[in-house]
Write a protein that holds these residues in place. Structure first.
Motif: not given
Length: 105
Positions: A26-33, A43-54, A62-67
């Motif tokens: 929660t400090d770096q806003k990253t995730w690892i699976a 397929i992706s095992k890590s990346g960034s994430y954000s808490v969203i409402a849309d 929302q989990l995002k990959n390196s792209s």
């Protein structure tokens, strides 16, 4: 450092009952699976994430990959979620749905 640990279990088809874990920094806003069946979901095992409402995804994490493409989404997982709470999620990369439980924070 603060972390959220999430346990996911498939709820349909070939992934029903299969498990994986997510660690969100929660400090770096990253995730690892990781976990025994993670390849069935991501397929992706890590990346960034954000808490969203849309309008498309609703409110959640929302989990995002390196792209910077969406790899997954955990409905209703927000900063107000308590340990033991659960909800639905989906892994876009593999087209799988799952239930999640917040194991620790």
């Amino acid at each position: 450092m603060a972390y959220w640990t999430v346990i996911g279990r498939g709820n349909a088809g070939e992934t029903e009952g299969k498990a994986f874990g997510l660690t969100l920094d929660t400090d770096q806003k990253t995730w690892i699976a990781a976990g025994p069946d993670v390849d069935l979901f991501f397929i992706s095992k890590s990346g960034s994430y954000s808490v969203i409402a849309d309008a498309v995804y609703g409110e959640g994490t929302q989990l995002k990959n390196s792209s910077a493409k969406v790899a997954g989404f955990l409905e209703n997982l927000t900063g107000a979620t308590a340990v033991g709470d659960s909800g639905n999620g989906f892994a876009l990369e593999k087209g799988e749905t799952f239930r999640w439980t917040l194991d620790s924070q």
